[in-house]
Write a protein that holds these residues in place. Structure first.
Motif, PDB file in Angstrom:
ATOM      1  N   ASP A   1      12.312   6.985  -5.343  1.00 29.52           N
ATOM      2  CA  ASP A   1      13.408   6.678  -6.265  1.00 29.52           C
ATOM      3  C   ASP A   1      13.947   5.344  -5.802  1.00 29.52           C
ATOM      4  OD1 ASP A   1      13.430   9.017  -7.885  1.00 29.52           O
ATOM      5  OD2 ASP A   1      14.502  10.109  -6.310  1.00 29.52           O
ATOM      6  N   ILE A   2      14.200   4.443  -6.738  1.00 29.26           N
ATOM      7  CA  ILE A   2      14.685   3.105  -6.405  1.00 29.26           C
ATOM      8  C   ILE A   2      16.091   2.961  -6.966  1.00 29.26           C
ATOM      9  CG2 ILE A   2      14.281   0.638  -6.678  1.00 29.26           C
ATOM     10  CD1 ILE A   2      11.273   1.438  -7.194  1.00 29.26           C
TER      11      ILE A   2
ATOM     12  N   ILE B   1      18.908  -2.884  -2.101  1.00 26.11           N
ATOM     13  CA  ILE B   1      17.886  -1.980  -2.628  1.00 26.11           C
ATOM     14  C   ILE B   1      17.823  -0.744  -1.737  1.00 26.11           C
ATOM     15  CG2 ILE B   1      15.443  -1.727  -3.188  1.00 26.11           C
ATOM     16  CD1 ILE B   1      15.472  -4.922  -3.222  1.00 26.11           C
ATOM     17  N   GLU B   2      17.947   0.413  -2.356  1.00 27.79           N
ATOM     18  CA  GLU B   2      17.842   1.671  -1.609  1.00 27.79           C
ATOM     19  C   GLU B   2      16.586   2.398  -2.071  1.00 27.79           C
ATOM     20  OE1 GLU B   2      20.125   5.942  -0.966  1.00 27.79           O
ATOM     21  OE2 GLU B   2      21.119   4.370  -2.119  1.00 27.79           O
ATOM     22  N   LEU B   3      15.744   2.744  -1.130  1.00 30.24           N
ATOM     23  CA  LEU B   3      14.534   3.511  -1.412  1.00 30.24           C
ATOM     24  C   LEU B   3      14.753   4.939  -0.927  1.00 30.24           C
ATOM     25  CD1 LEU B   3      11.882   0.950  -0.132  1.00 30.24           C
ATOM     26  CD2 LEU B   3      12.573   1.344  -2.501  1.00 30.24           C
TER      27      LEU B   3
ATOM     28  N   ASN C   1       0.809  -1.226   0.000  1.00 31.45           N
ATOM     29  CA  ASN C   1       0.000   0.000   0.000  1.00 31.45           C
ATOM     30  C   ASN C   1       0.836   1.267   0.000  1.00 31.45           C
ATOM     31  OD1 ASN C   1      -2.451  -1.455  -0.004  1.00 31.45           O
ATOM     32  ND2 ASN C   1      -2.234  -1.784   2.194  1.00 31.45           N
ATOM     33  N   GLU C   2       1.963   1.226  -0.694  1.00 30.71           N
ATOM     34  CA  GLU C   2       2.813   2.397  -0.870  1.00 30.71           C
ATOM     35  C   GLU C   2       2.689   2.860  -2.319  1.00 30.71           C
ATOM     36  OE1 GLU C   2       4.712   3.996   1.383  1.00 30.71           O
ATOM     37  OE2 GLU C   2       4.252   2.598   3.004  1.00 30.71           O
ATOM     38  N   ASP C   3       2.866   4.147  -2.552  1.00 33.27           N
ATOM     39  CA  ASP C   3       2.820   4.700  -3.900  1.00 33.27           C
ATOM     40  C   ASP C   3       4.211   4.603  -4.514  1.00 33.27           C
ATOM     41  OD1 ASP C   3       2.473   6.122  -6.228  1.00 33.27           O
ATOM     42  OD2 ASP C   3       2.154   8.055  -5.238  1.00 33.27           O
ATOM     43  N   PRO C   4       4.414   3.729  -5.509  1.00 20.57           N
ATOM     44  CA  PRO C   4       5.750   3.558  -6.079  1.00 20.57           C
ATOM     45  C   PRO C   4       6.291   4.814  -6.760  1.00 20.57           C
ATOM     46  CG  PRO C   4       4.158   2.124  -7.182  1.00 20.57           C
ATOM     47  CD  PRO C   4       3.437   2.845  -6.095  1.00 20.57           C
TER      48      PRO C   4
END
Length: 86
Positions: free
Chosen positions: A44-45, A64-66, A37-40
């Motif tokens: 930034d990925i 993986i860095e968000l 339920n997060e807005d992609p």
């Protein structure tokens, strides 16, 4: 009912990089964010290839860095869950 997946997101993304499918890794992470339920589009990925820990049976692992685009900090649990090993 949620789909049960025995592999972690990090394992799947690492496998994609090993198979030359790094382009699809971003889409995989975006789908993973939607499932939580997060807005992609709010993130930034970034991917960082690092040597795998000794005894893991892998050569490299992809971290993986968000980063939130609005400058707010990423929830700690979300970042940790993205890089959970097993």
């Amino acid at each position: 009912m949620p789909r049960i997946n025995p592999f972690t997101l990090q394992m799947e993304v690492t496998r994609m990089f090993e198979q030359g499918q790094a382009f699809f890794a971003t889409l995989k992470v975006q789908d993973w964010l939607k499932e939580r339920n997060e807005d992609p589009t709010a993130y930034d990925i970034l991917f960082h290839q690092k040597p795998a820990p000794p005894g893991s049976g892998q050569v490299t692992v992809v971290e993986i860095e968000l980063r939130r685009k609005d400058g707010q900090p990423v929830d700690t649990w979300l970042q940790e869950e993205a890089n959970r090993h097993a």
